[in-house]
Write a protein that holds these residues in place. Structure first.
Motif, mmCIF file in Angstrom:
data_model
loop_
_atom_site.group_PDB
_atom_site.id
_atom_site.type_symbol
_atom_site.label_atom_id
_atom_site.label_comp_id
_atom_site.label_asym_id
_atom_site.label_seq_id
_atom_site.Cartn_x
_atom_site.Cartn_y
_atom_site.Cartn_z
ATOM 1 N N GLY A 110 0.783 -1.223 0.000
ATOM 2 C CA GLY A 110 0.000 0.000 0.000
ATOM 3 C C GLY A 110 0.818 1.279 0.000
ATOM 4 N N LYS A 111 2.102 1.175 -0.236
ATOM 5 C CA LYS A 111 2.950 2.374 -0.281
ATOM 6 C C LYS A 111 3.074 2.860 -1.717
ATOM 7 N N GLU A 112 3.264 4.143 -1.877
ATOM 8 C CA GLU A 112 3.498 4.718 -3.202
ATOM 9 C C GLU A 112 5.003 4.701 -3.455
ATOM 10 N N SER A 113 5.542 3.519 -3.626
ATOM 11 C CA SER A 113 6.982 3.373 -3.771
ATOM 12 C C SER A 113 7.296 2.235 -4.730
ATOM 13 N N GLU A 114 8.308 2.446 -5.526
ATOM 14 C CA GLU A 114 8.776 1.419 -6.458
ATOM 15 C C GLU A 114 9.993 0.676 -5.908
ATOM 16 N N LYS A 115 10.316 0.886 -4.616
ATOM 17 C CA LYS A 115 11.459 0.173 -4.041
ATOM 18 C C LYS A 115 11.220 -1.318 -4.194
ATOM 19 N N LYS A 116 12.274 -2.010 -4.645
ATOM 20 C CA LYS A 116 12.143 -3.442 -4.914
ATOM 21 C C LYS A 116 12.677 -4.285 -3.766
ATOM 22 N N GLY A 117 11.986 -5.385 -3.571
ATOM 23 C CA GLY A 117 12.395 -6.363 -2.586
ATOM 24 C C GLY A 117 12.108 -7.751 -3.124
ATOM 25 N N ILE A 118 12.441 -8.733 -2.324
ATOM 26 C CA ILE A 118 12.090 -10.102 -2.679
ATOM 27 C C ILE A 118 11.335 -10.736 -1.528
ATOM 28 N N ARG A 119 10.598 -11.765 -1.885
ATOM 29 C CA ARG A 119 9.897 -12.562 -0.875
ATOM 30 C C ARG A 119 9.899 -14.008 -1.341
ATOM 31 N N PRO A 120 9.965 -14.929 -0.400
ATOM 32 C CA PRO A 120 9.945 -16.333 -0.788
ATOM 33 C C PRO A 120 8.584 -16.728 -1.325
ATOM 34 N N LEU A 121 8.599 -17.435 -2.427
ATOM 35 C CA LEU A 121 7.389 -18.031 -2.971
ATOM 36 C C LEU A 121 7.320 -19.490 -2.554
ATOM 37 N N VAL A 122 8.475 -20.094 -2.423
ATOM 38 C CA VAL A 122 8.588 -21.497 -2.008
ATOM 39 C C VAL A 122 9.747 -21.621 -1.027
ATOM 40 N N PHE A 123 9.495 -22.217 0.095
ATOM 41 C CA PHE A 123 10.525 -22.696 1.020
ATOM 42 C C PHE A 123 10.052 -24.089 1.392
ATOM 43 N N ALA A 124 10.785 -25.109 1.023
ATOM 44 C CA ALA A 124 10.368 -26.480 1.338
ATOM 45 C C ALA A 124 11.606 -27.348 1.508
ATOM 46 N N ASN A 125 11.480 -28.343 2.343
ATOM 47 C CA ASN A 125 12.571 -29.301 2.492
ATOM 48 C C ASN A 125 12.015 -30.664 2.882
ATOM 49 N N LYS A 126 12.841 -31.664 2.682
ATOM 50 C CA LYS A 126 12.478 -33.024 3.078
ATOM 51 C C LYS A 126 12.699 -33.151 4.584
ATOM 52 N N LYS A 127 11.642 -33.531 5.291
ATOM 53 C CA LYS A 127 11.646 -33.546 6.752
ATOM 54 C C LYS A 127 12.768 -34.393 7.354
ATOM 55 N N GLU A 128 13.167 -35.447 6.657
ATOM 56 C CA GLU A 128 14.214 -36.308 7.220
ATOM 57 C C GLU A 128 15.556 -35.594 7.337
ATOM 58 N N TYR A 129 15.658 -34.384 6.746
ATOM 59 C CA TYR A 129 16.898 -33.618 6.818
ATOM 60 C C TYR A 129 16.789 -32.414 7.750
ATOM 61 N N TRP A 177 14.492 -13.279 12.824
ATOM 62 C CA TRP A 177 15.435 -12.857 11.783
ATOM 63 C C TRP A 177 15.687 -11.358 11.784
ATOM 64 N N GLY A 178 15.114 -10.628 12.738
ATOM 65 C CA GLY A 178 15.444 -9.220 12.895
ATOM 66 C C GLY A 178 14.611 -8.257 12.088
ATOM 67 N N GLY A 179 13.494 -8.693 11.578
ATOM 68 C CA GLY A 179 12.646 -7.805 10.794
ATOM 69 C C GLY A 179 11.569 -7.140 11.625
ATOM 70 N N GLU A 180 10.681 -6.445 10.937
ATOM 71 C CA GLU A 180 9.584 -5.732 11.565
ATOM 72 C C GLU A 180 8.262 -6.251 11.008
ATOM 73 N N ILE A 181 7.302 -6.492 11.885
ATOM 74 C CA ILE A 181 5.964 -6.925 11.455
ATOM 75 C C ILE A 181 5.242 -5.708 10.881
ATOM 76 N N ILE A 182 4.724 -5.858 9.673
ATOM 77 C CA ILE A 182 3.917 -4.786 9.082
ATOM 78 C C ILE A 182 2.557 -5.365 8.682
ATOM 79 N N TYR A 183 1.558 -4.511 8.736
ATOM 80 C CA TYR A 183 0.200 -4.877 8.350
ATOM 81 C C TYR A 183 -0.141 -4.126 7.073
#
Length: 189
Positions: A110-129, A177-183
């Motif tokens: 909801g910000k009027e900003s073109e600042k770019k970031g990334i976000r995970p679309l997939v984080f998955a692993n095999k439980k045995e590891y 991880w040191g971030g901030e919760i935003i709504y």
């Protein structure tokens, strides 16, 4: 219809890896180091065969978390914004996890900003590891990727409002991880 959402954002502007690392909780840093010492590494993966393996791993993770599985076509559409940012986590030559990173701008929140970031679309692993700490490794490598590629922020992939059950633990993990919760609000049909 608008619906409120929440996520955790780590602001990366003007910060280096050491500053970000110091803001990560000790237990997370310890587990990242454990993963590194165990020999985990990541490499790009983007063939159709790779994507189908990632899909299977991701659906297994959703199923174990009590979420509804998606069709491959729906999942493929969802992850398409990752473009070339698909990665396998490996131990020796064995695939034990995967992650995909999508690019977003602050307009999503909801910000009027073109600042770019990334976000995970997939984080998955095999439980045995799990004992090798692949989730900690994936989060840290994603943060490093964002820093190395001059993104302004990294979105840790959502934070559950009024979390119950295992989602409380997911929230606590992300908070370390040191971030901030935003709504923010998203428009739904």
């Amino acid at each position: 219809m608008k619906d409120i959402n929440a996520t955790i954002i780590i602001n990366l502007e003007g910060k280096n890896q050491e500053e970000i690392w110091r803001n990560v909780k000790y237990s997370r840093r310890k587990y990242v180091q454990q993963a590194q010492k165990s020999g985990l590494y990541y490499e790009k993966a983007f063939s159709e065969k790779d994507l189908k393996e990632m899909y299977d791993m991701h659906m297994q993770t959703l199923d174990e978390g009590g979420a509804v599985k998606w069709t491959y076509e729906k999942w493929r559409g969802f992850v398409s914004s990752a473009e070339e940012k698909f990665f396998y986590i490996k131990k020796d030559d064995k695939v034990i996890g995967c992650f995909a990173l999508g690019e977003v701008t602050e307009k999503l929140y909801g910000k009027e900003s073109e600042k770019k970031g990334i976000r995970p679309l997939v984080f998955a692993n095999k439980k045995e590891y799990n004992k090798l700490r692949p989730n900690d490794y994936m989060y840290w490598e994603s943060i490093k990727y964002a820093l190395d590629n001059n993104y302004s922020f990294i979105d840790l992939g959502g934070w559950q409002i009024n979390a119950r059950g295992h989602l409380k633990n997911v929230n606590q993990f992300k908070e370390q991880w040191g971030g901030e919760i935003i709504y923010y609000y998203l428009e739904y049909p």
